[in-house]
Write an enzyme that holds these catalytic residues in place. Structure first.
Site, PDB file in Angstrom:
ATOM      1  N   THR A  13       8.900  -0.934  -4.750  1.00 57.55           N
ATOM      2  CA  THR A  13       8.125  -2.359  -4.686  1.00 57.55           C
ATOM      3  C   THR A  13       8.211  -3.053  -5.904  1.00 57.55           C
ATOM      4  O   THR A  13       7.449  -3.820  -6.093  1.00 57.55           O
ATOM      5  CB  THR A  13       6.744  -1.872  -4.353  1.00 57.55           C
ATOM      6  OG1 THR A  13       6.088  -0.897  -5.214  1.00 57.55           O
ATOM      7  CG2 THR A  13       6.603  -1.327  -2.838  1.00 57.55           C
ATOM      8  N   GLY A  14       9.112  -2.614  -6.823  1.00 61.86           N
ATOM      9  CA  GLY A  14       9.040  -2.956  -8.246  1.00 61.86           C
ATOM     10  C   GLY A  14      10.229  -4.381  -8.155  1.00 61.86           C
ATOM     11  O   GLY A  14      10.625  -4.648  -6.980  1.00 61.86           O
ATOM     12  N   TYR A  15      10.303  -4.971  -9.161  1.00 58.51           N
ATOM     13  CA  TYR A  15      11.176  -6.377  -9.666  1.00 58.51           C
ATOM     14  C   TYR A  15      12.711  -6.057  -8.994  1.00 58.51           C
ATOM     15  O   TYR A  15      12.902  -6.916  -8.192  1.00 58.51           O
ATOM     16  CB  TYR A  15      11.030  -6.413 -11.183  1.00 58.51           C
ATOM     17  CG  TYR A  15      11.944  -7.963 -11.443  1.00 58.51           C
ATOM     18  CD1 TYR A  15      11.420  -9.155 -10.776  1.00 58.51           C
ATOM     19  CD2 TYR A  15      12.934  -7.809 -11.985  1.00 58.51           C
ATOM     20  CE1 TYR A  15      11.933 -10.266 -11.199  1.00 58.51           C
ATOM     21  CE2 TYR A  15      13.567  -9.141 -12.287  1.00 58.51           C
ATOM     22  CZ  TYR A  15      13.159 -10.309 -11.975  1.00 58.51           C
ATOM     23  OH  TYR A  15      13.678 -11.357 -12.228  1.00 58.51           O
ATOM     24  N   GLY A  17      13.487  -2.670  -7.524  1.00 55.64           N
ATOM     25  CA  GLY A  17      13.301  -1.950  -6.416  1.00 55.64           C
ATOM     26  C   GLY A  17      13.439  -2.619  -5.030  1.00 55.64           C
ATOM     27  O   GLY A  17      14.040  -2.199  -4.179  1.00 55.64           O
ATOM     28  N   LYS A 139      16.465   6.972 -22.205  1.00 54.66           N
ATOM     29  CA  LYS A 139      17.337   6.783 -21.000  1.00 54.66           C
ATOM     30  C   LYS A 139      18.666   7.774 -21.335  1.00 54.66           C
ATOM     31  O   LYS A 139      18.946   8.445 -20.308  1.00 54.66           O
ATOM     32  CB  LYS A 139      18.346   5.498 -20.823  1.00 54.66           C
ATOM     33  CG  LYS A 139      17.028   4.316 -20.286  1.00 54.66           C
ATOM     34  CD  LYS A 139      17.984   2.991 -20.193  1.00 54.66           C
ATOM     35  CE  LYS A 139      16.718   2.173 -19.254  1.00 54.66           C
ATOM     36  NZ  LYS A 139      17.354   0.724 -19.275  1.00 54.66           N
ATOM     37  N   HIS A 271      15.742  -5.883 -28.221  1.00 53.34           N
ATOM     38  CA  HIS A 271      16.813  -6.097 -27.289  1.00 53.34           C
ATOM     39  C   HIS A 271      17.278  -7.559 -27.306  1.00 53.34           C
ATOM     40  O   HIS A 271      18.704  -7.435 -27.274  1.00 53.34           O
ATOM     41  CB  HIS A 271      16.192  -5.751 -25.897  1.00 53.34           C
ATOM     42  CG  HIS A 271      15.694  -4.323 -25.720  1.00 53.34           C
ATOM     43  ND1 HIS A 271      14.993  -3.922 -24.574  1.00 53.34           N
ATOM     44  CD2 HIS A 271      15.821  -3.352 -26.639  1.00 53.34           C
ATOM     45  CE1 HIS A 271      14.705  -2.663 -24.705  1.00 53.34           C
ATOM     46  NE2 HIS A 271      14.827  -2.154 -26.064  1.00 53.34           N
TER      47      HIS A 271
END
Length: 313
Positions: A13-15, A17, A139, A271
């Site tokens: 339900t994510g950006y 996803g 990561k 970043h």
């Protein structure tokens, strides 16, 4: 014709996803979406899950904090894709994937795991600055666990999400382009790579049954989208038919401003620094042992920067 893999999406339900769910269904995969039982009164999330169900996805209940529920769900599928957030302005949960790695290891049936990467390749960021390097370090911890467990993988390096970068003309903190002015980061000439979020999902799903991408990093580098900030600004100026007033922020000024921000902001700005001042996304050649998505899948008509930016007119 080979059977298409069954896919489990964690963080559906994510950006990114929700786009992975859509792309998986569009490419004909039996698609499972993990969700927690305790959604509370998050009505938008519930409605999104119900819309996935209407499109043919299976909703499965489980939690990263409940090992047995995870193992049970993982046993239903061939491929697991994780899209939980690694962006500090949303929530940084990268190390939660270690629980997923344990479940995949115990289940023993997964043919491919795509962990939550989708940005800068962390393996190339060993010299990244604090505090932003936490994203890359975490990561790499997940990668080590995957490889030690002998889980087959594909790592997706999708570079800059277009919504975050193009909307604000590559200026941190902006997601809508000004029609008046822009601040260039340095000389604005460092190249970066911008990818439409729907294209990231399409390319990612393409890799999951492809033997060429097994145990490799796949970079998404659409050739027309390898541009400097200055070139992005020029595209916008062409679209709106006027020149923007330009100023510049030097590397030293940027770092000084960054140090005044809170931790979450500093992570994001680090970043931006590596992308826009150092050119970390485009300053290397993809060597052996890695692949480039737009070459592997020339049939995908990707969204160019110019096409993406027309939506802001």
């Amino acid at each position: 014709m080979a059977m298409k893999s069954k896919v489990l999406i964690v963080g559906g339900t994510g950006y990114l996803g929700k786009r992975l769910v859509k792309a998986s269904l569009a490419q004909g995969h039996e698609t499972y979406v993990l969700h927690r039982e305790e959604i509370g009164v998050d009505i938008e999330k519930v409605q999104m899950l119900l819309s996935f169900k209407q499109q043919g996805a299976h909703l499965v209940t489980g939690s990263l904090n409940d090992h047995q529920s995870l193992v049970k769900v993982v046993k239903l599928v061939d491929v697991v894709i994780c899209a939980i957030s690694g962006v500090h302005i949303r929530s940084h949960q990268i190390l939660l994937q270690l629980k997923l790695v344990d479940a995949i290891k115990e289940a023993g049936n997964v043919k491919r795991f795509l962990p939550s990467e989708f940005g800068t390749d962390p393996a190339r960021m060993e010299n990244a600055m604090e505090p932003g390097r936490v994203t890359f370090d975490d990561k790499m911890v997940v990668r080590s666990a995957i490889e030690e467990a002998g889980i087959p993988f594909t790592y997706i390096s999708a570079n800059c999400f277009a919504g975050y970068f193009l909307g604000g003309l590559c200026q941190p903190g902006f997601i809508l382009p000004s029609r008046e002015q822009v601040r260039l980061l340095g000389d604005g000439n460092q190249k970066a790579i911008y990818v439409d979020e729907d294209d990231i999902a399409t390319y990612s799903i393409k890799t999951i049954d492809d033997p060429r991408t097994l145990n490799k990093t796949v970079y998404i580098r659409p050739p027309q989208n390898i541009l400097s900030q200055r070139e992005v600004v020029q595209i916008w100026e062409k679209l709106i038919g006027k020149e923007l007033l330009k100023s510049s922020i030097s590397e030293q000024e940027f770092l000084a401003i960054m140090k005044e921000q809170d931790y979450t902001e500093q992570v994001g700005l680090t970043h931006y620094y590596h992308v826009c001042y150092e050119g970390c996304l485009a300053n290397f050649e993809i060597g052996d042992g890695a692949e480039e998505a737009s070459k592997l899948y020339p049939e995908v008509k990707y969204t160019t920067v110019e096409e993406y930016m027309t939506r802001y007119l």
